[in-house]
Design a protein around this motif. Sequence first.
Motif, short mmCIF file in Angstrom:
data_model
loop_
_atom_site.label_atom_id
_atom_site.label_comp_id
_atom_site.label_asym_id
_atom_site.label_seq_id
_atom_site.Cartn_x
_atom_site.Cartn_y
_atom_site.Cartn_z
N ASN A 50 17.68 11.57 -14.01
CA ASN A 50 17.71 11.02 -13.06
C ASN A 50 17.34 9.50 -14.09
OD1 ASN A 50 18.00 11.67 -10.54
ND2 ASN A 50 16.32 12.66 -10.89
N LEU A 51 17.93 8.36 -13.25
CA LEU A 51 17.49 6.81 -14.23
C LEU A 51 17.28 6.89 -13.09
CD1 LEU A 51 21.47 5.55 -14.60
CD2 LEU A 51 20.09 6.58 -16.56
N GLY A 69 14.33 10.27 -30.55
CA GLY A 69 15.74 10.32 -30.70
C GLY A 69 15.85 11.61 -29.24
N VAL A 70 16.89 11.80 -28.53
CA VAL A 70 17.01 13.36 -27.32
C VAL A 70 18.25 13.73 -27.99
CG1 VAL A 70 17.62 13.72 -25.42
CG2 VAL A 70 15.90 11.70 -25.32
N VAL A 71 18.25 14.48 -28.65
CA VAL A 71 19.34 15.72 -28.93
C VAL A 71 20.14 15.88 -27.87
CG1 VAL A 71 20.07 17.80 -30.44
CG2 VAL A 71 18.06 16.29 -31.08
N GLY A 72 19.40 16.54 -26.96
CA GLY A 72 20.58 16.27 -25.43
C GLY A 72 19.86 17.52 -25.09
N THR A 73 20.74 17.81 -23.67
CA THR A 73 19.63 19.44 -22.87
C THR A 73 20.80 20.50 -22.69
OG1 THR A 73 21.04 18.34 -21.26
CG2 THR A 73 18.74 17.60 -21.27
N ILE A 74 20.20 21.28 -22.53
CA ILE A 74 20.79 23.17 -22.43
C ILE A 74 20.41 23.66 -21.14
CG2 ILE A 74 19.12 23.82 -24.54
CD1 ILE A 74 22.36 25.52 -24.71
N ARG A 75 21.11 24.05 -20.33
CA ARG A 75 20.65 24.64 -19.32
C ARG A 75 20.81 26.72 -19.85
NH1 ARG A 75 19.86 22.59 -14.47
NH2 ARG A 75 20.59 20.25 -14.33
N LEU A 76 19.38 27.50 -18.96
CA LEU A 76 19.83 28.87 -19.76
C LEU A 76 20.20 29.84 -18.48
CD1 LEU A 76 17.93 28.52 -23.20
CD2 LEU A 76 20.03 28.86 -22.85
N VAL A 77 19.31 31.37 -18.69
CA VAL A 77 19.78 31.88 -17.16
C VAL A 77 19.25 31.15 -16.08
CG1 VAL A 77 19.44 33.79 -16.50
CG2 VAL A 77 20.10 33.76 -18.65
N VAL A 78 18.00 30.40 -16.24
CA VAL A 78 17.49 30.04 -15.01
C VAL A 78 16.25 28.69 -15.65
CG1 VAL A 78 16.90 32.17 -14.14
CG2 VAL A 78 14.85 31.34 -15.27
N GLY A 79 16.91 28.46 -15.74
CA GLY A 79 15.70 27.07 -16.74
C GLY A 79 16.66 26.13 -17.67
N GLU A 185 25.43 16.46 -20.00
CA GLU A 185 24.93 15.35 -18.94
C GLU A 185 24.17 14.27 -19.22
OE1 GLU A 185 21.84 18.50 -16.26
OE2 GLU A 185 22.84 19.59 -17.97
N LEU A 186 23.67 13.98 -20.08
CA LEU A 186 22.72 12.32 -20.56
C LEU A 186 24.32 11.65 -20.56
CD1 LEU A 186 20.55 13.43 -23.35
CD2 LEU A 186 19.81 12.90 -20.65
N ILE A 187 25.28 12.29 -21.17
CA ILE A 187 26.26 10.87 -21.16
C ILE A 187 26.84 10.55 -19.96
CG2 ILE A 187 28.95 10.48 -21.77
CD1 ILE A 187 28.06 12.08 -24.68
N CYS A 189 25.26 10.37 -17.05
CA CYS A 189 24.52 9.53 -16.91
C CYS A 189 24.00 8.52 -17.61
CB CYS A 189 22.58 10.33 -17.03
SG CYS A 189 22.46 11.65 -15.92
N LYS A 190 25.35 7.58 -18.48
CA LYS A 190 25.39 6.81 -19.22
C LYS A 190 23.98 6.46 -20.03
CE LYS A 190 28.97 7.02 -17.43
NZ LYS A 190 30.06 7.08 -18.34
N PRO A 191 22.85 6.45 -20.55
CA PRO A 191 21.97 7.30 -21.17
C PRO A 191 22.42 7.13 -23.03
CG PRO A 191 20.90 9.56 -20.09
CD PRO A 191 22.50 8.30 -20.23
N VAL A 192 23.32 7.18 -22.94
CA VAL A 192 24.26 6.28 -24.49
C VAL A 192 23.23 6.12 -25.89
CG1 VAL A 192 26.21 5.89 -26.08
CG2 VAL A 192 26.09 6.27 -23.74
N MET A 193 21.96 5.21 -25.76
CA MET A 193 21.24 5.39 -26.50
C MET A 193 20.73 6.97 -27.57
SD MET A 193 17.38 4.50 -24.40
CE MET A 193 17.46 5.37 -23.91
N PHE A 194 20.99 7.80 -26.39
CA PHE A 194 19.96 9.73 -27.68
C PHE A 194 21.57 10.30 -28.24
CE2 PHE A 194 18.88 8.51 -22.96
CZ PHE A 194 17.36 8.01 -23.78
N SER A 195 23.06 9.79 -28.33
CA SER A 195 23.76 10.19 -29.58
C SER A 195 23.37 10.80 -30.67
CB SER A 195 25.35 9.63 -29.05
OG SER A 195 24.95 8.51 -29.53
#
Length: 507
Positions: A50-51, A69-79, A185-187, A189-195
């Motif tokens: 959430n922004l 910086g934020v490299v990104g997010t990833i969803r695994l089996v349950v987390g 997912e970050l894109i 949500c538009k927080p593009v500063m983290f690419s």
Amino acid sequence: MDIEPSSGSPQRFNLYDELQLLEFQDKFVIKSHHFPNHGFSIDRRDGNINLLDGDTNLESPSNTSTIYGVVGTIRLVVGTYAIVITSRKEVGSFLGFPVYHLMSMRVLACNETLRFATGQEKKDEAYFMTLLKEVESMPGLYYSYETDITLNLQRRSKLVEGWMSKPFWKQADPRFVWNRHLLEELIECKPVMFSLNRGLSFQQAELKVKETLLTVTLISRRCTRRLGTRMWRRGANLDGDTANFIETEQLFENEDFSSSFLLVRGSIPILWQQIVDLSYKPHLRHGEEGQLSAAYAAEMQNQQNVRYVPFDFHSHCRSSNFDNLKILYDDISEDFEKQRYFLIDSKGNVLEEQKGVVRHNCIDSLDRTNVTQCYLAEKSLNLQLQRIGVLTLTEGISMFGEEYGKFRTLWAEQGDEISLEYAGTYALKGDLVRYGKQTLFGMIKDGMSSISRYYLNNFHDGDALDLISGHYTVSRNSDSPLQQNSFESFPEAEMSMATCLPYFSLE
């Protein structure tokens, strides 16, 4: 999240170079140091993003730290997991903008629902978490907050101004953005500063040739379409994507000119694989190396606008006779010099364009390829310096001992970084690149690297790369490809090899 352009200035999208990570019991918050409401939160229970807004409670975090910086997010089996940059090192500049080497990362777990998972789900999650942890120490990650390092100089010059004013994640060449999948997912949500843009290798040195100061940059970009480590990723897939495909750009800049020269490398682009077993040199699916080269040569006869030149590196350059690469150059010099390079003056006028690309390939596209690419890059640099009047037609960079040593070191260190990612060891034959001959220390180092490669070939694979690049996704409702046979099965089909690249096969 884009920084607003100043009034009257051309639109630019800069990235925040420092961020705050606030840790709460129920969420992580990542925000700008200078703009407290610019950022987002990640729920530690379900990973929802959430922004930030004025109502977000940011008081009394359990821990606060600085990230880059934020490299990104990833969803695994349950987390869900977020990957952030915890340390960096400035290593030089690309077209006047700072470039950083990503030194360390941290994986933030948002997986409290794991408590309610089944035993098998917990086991699977632990396995994928082990792969994700490998990302924290992954070599060869470079990025810039102010410019896109996925675009070479010639391609950049062809793009219209409107394109270059877009955010980096829209400008970037998707082939060379390793974490594009992690940013989805970050894109949204538009927080593009983290690419984060990807450079496999970035080397830079200042050279003084006569009275001219030059900045020479070597940047290699590894394609994400067929990732994986040596032995586990070989040859091409049915789409024509090859393992270890890398675009290398040699760039030089001074007060009056900027010039770029491109080379590419990649695994032999036909359908083949190497069965990983406990032998020192596993057998190829299509026979030994000579048979594989012959199959490739036969295929190349069907291609248009391509010149294929086989070169038996071991035969010509045995006993560390590096100078025998002149045999190859004499064969290709006319075509090579016609391909030219890209040259632009300080006013933006294009003086030369590169009209073709040399593609080197062998079994691994590592050691022999790096020696040969360094040789051709030196030839091109001489032509460029002669073109702008720094050198006469009879002079070359090798006549300037100390500066020549810096140039060769750039290529040797680049070879090491490429080899570390694909094979897990330093490059073999590095002495040939650094010094033009083999040394006793180099032979010992090569022996140790060969032993390490034997271990890594048989007991380690590149599944982590496939995971973070999105070549497969993980969910509760589908089996992971990791639980199946890692090798691809090739149907009886002809692979399209439409290409306009000259191919040099290093046997």
